[in-house]
Motif scaffolding. Structure first.
Motif, short mmCIF file in Angstrom:
data_model
loop_
_atom_site.label_atom_id
_atom_site.label_comp_id
_atom_site.label_asym_id
_atom_site.label_seq_id
_atom_site.Cartn_x
_atom_site.Cartn_y
_atom_site.Cartn_z
N SER A 1 -55.20 46.03 29.44
CA SER A 1 -55.25 44.77 30.19
C SER A 1 -56.57 44.06 29.94
CB SER A 1 -55.05 45.02 31.68
OG SER A 1 -53.78 45.59 31.94
N GLY A 2 -57.64 44.84 29.71
CA GLY A 2 -58.93 44.26 29.38
C GLY A 2 -59.62 43.53 30.52
N LEU A 3 -59.21 43.82 31.76
CA LEU A 3 -59.79 43.13 32.92
C LEU A 3 -60.65 44.06 33.77
CD1 LEU A 3 -56.65 41.05 33.91
CD2 LEU A 3 -58.75 40.18 32.90
N GLY A 4 -60.82 45.29 33.32
CA GLY A 4 -61.67 46.22 34.04
C GLY A 4 -60.87 47.20 34.89
N THR A 5 -61.35 48.43 34.95
CA THR A 5 -60.65 49.49 35.68
C THR A 5 -60.64 49.24 37.18
OG1 THR A 5 -61.37 51.04 33.96
CG2 THR A 5 -60.52 51.99 35.99
N LEU A 6 -61.71 48.66 37.71
CA LEU A 6 -61.79 48.43 39.16
C LEU A 6 -60.75 47.42 39.62
CD1 LEU A 6 -65.64 48.51 39.55
CD2 LEU A 6 -64.07 49.98 40.79
N LEU A 7 -60.56 46.36 38.86
CA LEU A 7 -59.54 45.39 39.23
C LEU A 7 -58.15 45.99 39.07
CD1 LEU A 7 -58.65 42.57 40.06
CD2 LEU A 7 -58.85 41.85 37.67
N ALA A 8 -57.95 46.75 38.01
CA ALA A 8 -56.64 47.35 37.76
C ALA A 8 -56.25 48.33 38.86
CB ALA A 8 -56.64 48.06 36.40
N ILE A 9 -57.21 49.12 39.34
CA ILE A 9 -56.87 50.09 40.38
C ILE A 9 -56.53 49.39 41.69
CG2 ILE A 9 -59.16 50.61 41.37
CD1 ILE A 9 -58.36 53.59 41.24
N ASP A 10 -57.21 48.27 41.96
CA ASP A 10 -56.87 47.49 43.17
C ASP A 10 -55.44 46.97 43.09
OD1 ASP A 10 -59.26 47.82 44.49
OD2 ASP A 10 -60.16 45.98 43.75
N VAL A 11 -55.09 46.43 41.93
CA VAL A 11 -53.74 45.87 41.75
C VAL A 11 -52.68 46.95 41.90
CG1 VAL A 11 -52.17 44.84 40.05
CG2 VAL A 11 -54.48 43.92 40.33
N VAL A 12 -52.89 48.08 41.25
CA VAL A 12 -51.91 49.17 41.30
C VAL A 12 -51.79 49.74 42.71
CG1 VAL A 12 -51.40 51.52 40.50
CG2 VAL A 12 -52.08 49.76 38.86
N LEU A 13 -52.93 49.98 43.38
CA LEU A 13 -52.88 50.53 44.74
C LEU A 13 -52.18 49.57 45.70
CD1 LEU A 13 -56.41 52.19 45.15
CD2 LEU A 13 -54.20 53.34 44.99
N ASN A 14 -52.49 48.28 45.60
CA ASN A 14 -51.85 47.29 46.48
C ASN A 14 -50.34 47.26 46.28
OD1 ASN A 14 -54.29 46.53 47.60
ND2 ASN A 14 -54.59 44.79 46.22
N ASN A 15 -49.90 47.36 45.04
CA ASN A 15 -48.47 47.31 44.76
C ASN A 15 -47.77 48.64 45.07
OD1 ASN A 15 -47.43 44.63 43.26
ND2 ASN A 15 -49.60 44.95 42.81
N LEU A 16 -48.51 49.73 45.04
CA LEU A 16 -47.95 51.01 45.50
C LEU A 16 -47.73 50.97 47.01
CD1 LEU A 16 -50.06 53.61 43.46
CD2 LEU A 16 -47.59 53.26 43.28
N GLU A 17 -48.71 50.41 47.72
CA GLU A 17 -48.60 50.33 49.18
C GLU A 17 -47.46 49.41 49.61
OE1 GLU A 17 -52.45 49.15 50.57
OE2 GLU A 17 -53.41 51.02 49.96
N SER A 18 -47.22 48.35 48.85
CA SER A 18 -46.14 47.42 49.20
C SER A 18 -44.77 47.94 48.79
CB SER A 18 -46.39 46.06 48.55
OG SER A 18 -46.17 46.14 47.14
N GLY A 19 -44.74 49.00 47.97
CA GLY A 19 -43.47 49.54 47.50
C GLY A 19 -42.95 48.92 46.23
N ARG A 20 -43.68 47.98 45.68
CA ARG A 20 -43.23 47.35 44.44
C ARG A 20 -43.34 48.32 43.27
NH1 ARG A 20 -45.56 41.69 41.77
NH2 ARG A 20 -43.92 41.46 40.19
#
Length: 274
Positions: free
Chosen positions: A168-187
């Motif tokens: 993705s080339g946007l940094g691991t910290l941003l990627a982990i936020d995106v993945v965690l948020n979408n895991l929490e929402s069930g997406r």
């Protein structure tokens, strides 16, 4: 005396404090077997960073996801890079400390950096044409929503988190936020795969391979490093490396010092079906 060492013994926050206190100018170079990061200092201030394709603050943040790496500070009177980070040393140290704390908490929530996320409902996946459009944009000009969509567009049910973050080339910290948020929402959900933190391989005698990725794996395999760490170091995809590891173990060329009980499950991982 030159400032050298390893991040295992001396973290980046402490290094920044030392170099800021000395009003140092030059570059702090952090080397790993297959990766390199640089922080540029001018008169004790961090003015830029570089990790792979990441520059400036994203590169600075990325370095705080590294828990080891050999570092060396090289004095340079004239630092020939543009100023991309303008925070004061004091503010940057506070930000760095906060980042480190948050990173450890987020990795605990994710469980492993080599987990494989997927969309349980395929209709929620990002269409490939959206990804193509976003690829044409400079990451610096993306909106937060576009950055999230681009990270999600790289999730295909085969790639592990570390690979998704990297390509993705946007940094691991941003990627982990995106993945965690979408895991929490069930997406998003996670594949039921072996936690590679518990798998520690060791070579049996001299082992070689014609596959460049396997060569890199064998180079740093020492019977102490777990498979997650190996994948993160060599920056190769879980789905492509684990089948090769299984072949080596079954062929008697590699043994599992820890995690042998997981071999049947590792053998069943089929992320890239033929």
């Amino acid at each position: 005396m030159p400032l050298t060492g390893n991040l295992k013994e001396f973290d980046l926050v402490s290094l920044i404090q030392i170099l800021s206190g000395k009003f140092s100018s030059g570059k702090l170079i952090v080397n790993k077997p297959f990766k390199k990061g640089i922080l540029y200092f001018k008169d004790g201030r961090v003015i830029n960073g570089e990790v792979g394709k990441l520059k400036g603050m994203p590169a600075f943040l990325e370095l705080f996801t590294w828990d080891d790496g050999n570092f060396e500070f090289v004095d340079e009177t004239n630092v020939d890079v543009s100023v991309a980070i303008s925070m004061s040393p004091e503010a940057l140290v506070l930000e760095a400390a906060r980042i480190m704390d948050e990173w450890h908490e987020k990795t605990k929530k994710l469980g492993s950096l080599t987990v494989v996320p997927f969309f349980p409902n395929p209709s929620l996946a990002i269409p490939s044409n959206v990804q193509v459009l976003l690829l044409r944009k400079d990451p610096e000009n993306m909106t937060p929503e576009e950055k999230e969509r681009f990270i999600l567009s790289n999730i295909d049910g085969r790639r592990d988190f570390a690979t998704i973050a990297r390509i993705s080339g946007l940094g691991t910290l941003l990627a982990i936020d995106v993945v965690l948020n979408n895991l929490e929402s069930g997406r998003l959900a996670l594949r039921d795969l072996v936690n590679l933190l518990y798998v520690v391989p060791e070579k049996v005698g001299n082992v070689s391979s014609n596959d460049p990725a396997v060569q890199k794996m064998l180079k740093i395999m020492d019977g102490k490093i777990n498979m997650e760490k190996i994948l993160l170091e060599i920056e190769e995809e879980r789905g492509k490396i684990i089948p090769e590891l299984v072949k080596l173990v079954k062929g008697g060329r590699v043994r599992l010092k820890e995690g042998l009980e997981y071999l049947p499950r590792l053998s069943q991982e089929n992320l890239y079906p033929v």
